[in-house]
Design an enzyme around this catalytic site. Structure first.
Site, mmCIF file in Angstrom:
data_model
loop_
_atom_site.group_PDB
_atom_site.id
_atom_site.type_symbol
_atom_site.label_atom_id
_atom_site.label_comp_id
_atom_site.label_asym_id
_atom_site.label_seq_id
_atom_site.Cartn_x
_atom_site.Cartn_y
_atom_site.Cartn_z
ATOM 1 N N SER A 1 0.848 -1.200 0.000
ATOM 2 C CA SER A 1 0.000 0.000 0.000
ATOM 3 C C SER A 1 0.885 1.253 0.000
ATOM 4 O O SER A 1 2.073 1.197 -0.334
ATOM 5 C CB SER A 1 -0.923 -0.046 1.224
ATOM 6 N N LYS B 1 -4.317 3.187 -4.431
ATOM 7 C CA LYS B 1 -3.871 2.457 -3.234
ATOM 8 C C LYS B 1 -4.994 2.348 -2.201
ATOM 9 O O LYS B 1 -5.059 1.355 -1.463
ATOM 10 C CB LYS B 1 -2.628 3.115 -2.643
HETATM 11 C C1 HXC Z 1 1.752 13.577 -16.182
HETATM 12 C C2 HXC Z 1 2.115 11.489 -17.121
HETATM 13 C C3 HXC Z 1 3.428 11.451 -16.547
HETATM 14 C C4 HXC Z 1 3.852 12.577 -15.754
HETATM 15 C C5 HXC Z 1 3.096 9.614 -17.658
HETATM 16 N N1 HXC Z 1 1.981 10.336 -17.791
HETATM 17 N N2 HXC Z 1 3.998 10.257 -16.894
HETATM 18 N N3 HXC Z 1 1.292 12.549 -16.943
HETATM 19 N N4 HXC Z 1 2.971 13.605 -15.608
HETATM 20 N N5 HXC Z 1 5.051 12.623 -15.177
HETATM 21 C C6 HXC Z 1 0.809 10.002 -18.571
HETATM 22 C C7 HXC Z 1 1.156 9.936 -20.050
HETATM 23 O O1 HXC Z 1 1.205 11.224 -20.623
HETATM 24 C C8 HXC Z 1 0.016 9.088 -20.607
HETATM 25 O O2 HXC Z 1 -1.168 9.842 -20.761
HETATM 26 C C9 HXC Z 1 -0.239 8.108 -19.475
HETATM 27 O O3 HXC Z 1 0.309 8.686 -18.278
HETATM 28 C C10 HXC Z 1 0.416 6.762 -19.706
HETATM 29 O O4 HXC Z 1 1.801 6.973 -19.915
HETATM 30 P P1 HXC Z 1 2.755 5.857 -20.564
HETATM 31 O O5 HXC Z 1 4.140 6.326 -20.444
HETATM 32 O O6 HXC Z 1 2.214 5.466 -21.896
HETATM 33 O O7 HXC Z 1 2.466 4.612 -19.592
HETATM 34 P P2 HXC Z 1 3.335 3.365 -19.297
HETATM 35 O O8 HXC Z 1 4.420 3.165 -20.308
HETATM 36 O O9 HXC Z 1 2.398 2.252 -19.060
HETATM 37 O O10 HXC Z 1 4.119 3.749 -17.938
HETATM 38 C C11 HXC Z 1 3.467 3.790 -16.709
HETATM 39 C C12 HXC Z 1 3.961 4.958 -15.842
HETATM 40 C C13 HXC Z 1 5.485 4.976 -15.745
HETATM 41 C C14 HXC Z 1 3.308 4.794 -14.472
HETATM 42 C C15 HXC Z 1 3.476 6.250 -16.473
HETATM 43 O O11 HXC Z 1 5.892 6.030 -14.926
HETATM 44 C C16 HXC Z 1 6.047 3.710 -15.298
HETATM 45 O O12 HXC Z 1 6.266 2.812 -16.097
HETATM 46 N N6 HXC Z 1 6.288 3.521 -13.980
HETATM 47 C C17 HXC Z 1 6.747 2.213 -13.459
HETATM 48 C C18 HXC Z 1 7.763 2.347 -12.440
HETATM 49 C C19 HXC Z 1 7.351 3.255 -11.315
HETATM 50 O O13 HXC Z 1 6.630 4.236 -11.497
HETATM 51 N N7 HXC Z 1 7.879 2.942 -10.156
HETATM 52 C C20 HXC Z 1 7.685 3.771 -9.020
HETATM 53 C C21 HXC Z 1 6.549 3.350 -8.296
HETATM 54 S S1 HXC Z 1 6.549 4.396 -6.914
HETATM 55 P P3 HXC Z 1 -1.603 10.490 -22.199
HETATM 56 O O14 HXC Z 1 -2.879 11.209 -21.895
HETATM 57 O O15 HXC Z 1 -0.495 11.398 -22.604
HETATM 58 O O16 HXC Z 1 -1.798 9.320 -23.117
HETATM 59 C C22 HXC Z 1 5.376 3.998 -5.978
HETATM 60 C C23 HXC Z 1 5.601 4.541 -4.639
HETATM 61 C C24 HXC Z 1 4.461 4.434 -3.773
HETATM 62 O O17 HXC Z 1 4.499 3.347 -6.387
HETATM 63 C C25 HXC Z 1 3.468 5.453 -3.972
HETATM 64 C C26 HXC Z 1 2.222 4.926 -4.513
HETATM 65 C C27 HXC Z 1 1.024 5.574 -3.989
#
Ligand code: HXC
Length: 277
Positions: free
Chosen positions: A148, A166
């Site tokens: 979470s 979450k």
């Molecule tokens: C605004 C954003 C953005 C940003 C992505 N988007 N990053 N919008 N600010 N910084 C938008 C994009 O423009 C797009 O919308 C949509 O989100 C999907 O983006 P994609 O890059 O195509 O998605 P995807 O390749 O599936 O990547 C998922 C992701 C990425 C969540 C966006 O950051 C990722 O892969 N994260 C995985 C690793 C991660 O985040 N780990 C940390 C977890 S931390 P549009 O409208 O343009 O199509 C964590 C800590 C706990 O969880 C806290 C949790 C509560």
């Protein structure tokens, strides 16, 4: 923390622990803790090369490892990874649903797809993992551990997507504790606080904010991944055999301050960046 001085290193001997998002960060730290206590480990994630590196490291801890790429948004891929796990390691005893995605965004700048993407990874992904693991968990009378976040309990600015996801995860956890309790399956959530050297910290905390955050945590330090993994091991162990339906924090007391630390340190720094940009 030397886990091996605290728990028996045979605690999870012969058990299979499946961890979504287990290729890095907090989830990999959780995987290491289970491996150090005798478990065999299955990890999934989106990037096979990252999973391979993680698997090699887990093997040095004595675990047999299955590392198979599967995006938690893809139910078929997840089901296939779990089938491979069952055939190579035996049925799943512990499922850790940890895969998550996050970024900071003011809600007025967050697109519908951005919101949905985080809901899909964190919430639908947690459902998919639990649903796909059910038959194996029923066989083993196993347990579920969801990862979470503080955002589930108090609103954090610029985290509308992650907070909603979450909070949904914790509600799902409680529903499954009720529904699957009669099968002997327990479900709990672990709520990590600020954990050093993780992807989450890198993505959420502006550079240079680490000391300011640590100074605001009641215990006055950042957590490490073993702080989270030790709690997960406790919850999966017979010591917690009557513990189900709970959100348990390993956060140094962070959430006693609600969203205070976020607002004072990160919210303030992001607002400065926004104002200057
Ligand atoms: C605004 C954003 C953005 C940003 C992505 N988007 N990053 N919008 N600010 N910084 C938008 C994009 O423009 C797009 O919308 C949509 O989100 C999907 O983006 P994609 O890059 O195509 O998605 P995807 O390749 O599936 O990547 C998922 C992701 C990425 C969540 C966006 O950051 C990722 O892969 N994260 C995985 C690793 C991660 O985040 N780990 C940390 C977890 S931390 P549009 O409208 O343009 O199509 C964590 C800590 C706990 O969880 C806290 C949790 C509560």
């Amino acid at each position: 923390m030397n886990l091996e001085d605290i728990f028996a290193t045979t605690l999870f001997d012969g058990q299979t622990v499946f961890i979504t998002g287990g290729g890095s960060g907090i989830n990999l730290g959780v995987a290491q803790c289970f491996a150090r206590l005798g478990a065999n480990i299955a990890i999934c994630g989106r990037t096979q090369s990252k999973l391979n590196d993680a698997a090699a490291m887990l093997e040095t801890l004595g675990a047999e490892v299955v590392a198979q790429a599967a995006d938690v948004r893809d139910m078929d891929a997840l089901a296939e990874a779990m089938a491979t796990t069952e055939s190579q390691l035996g049925p799943i005893n512990v499922l850790v649903a940890g895969a998550a995605g996050n970024f900071t965004a003011p809600t007025e700048k967050l697109s519908s797809n951005g919101f949905r993407t985080v809901i899909d990874i964190d919430l639908v992904g947690a459902f998919n993992a639990a649903r796909a693991a059910f038959e194996q968990l029923r066989q083993t009378r196993g347990c579920l551990i969801f990862i979470s976040a503080g955002q589930a309990q108090a609103p954090f600015e610029f985290q509308a997507h992650a907070g909603a996801a979450k909070a949904g995860v914790d509600n799902l956890m409680k529903t499954l504790a009720l529904e699957w309790g009669p099968y002997g399956i327990r479900a709990n959530s672990v709520l990590p606080g600020w954990i050093a050297d993780t992807e989450g910290l890198k993505r959420l905390a502006p550079p240079g904010s680490e000391h300011r955050i640590a100074d605001e945590v009641p215990i006055r330090r950042m957590g490490d991944t073993t702080d989270v993994g030790a709690l997960a091991c406790f919850l999966a162990s017979p010591l917690a055999g009557y513990v189900t339906g709970n959100v348990v924090a390993a956060d140094g007391g962070m959430m006693l301050r609600g969203s205070g630390i976020w607002t004072q340190v990160i919210g303030a720094m992001l607002a400065e960046t926004d104002a200057s940009g």
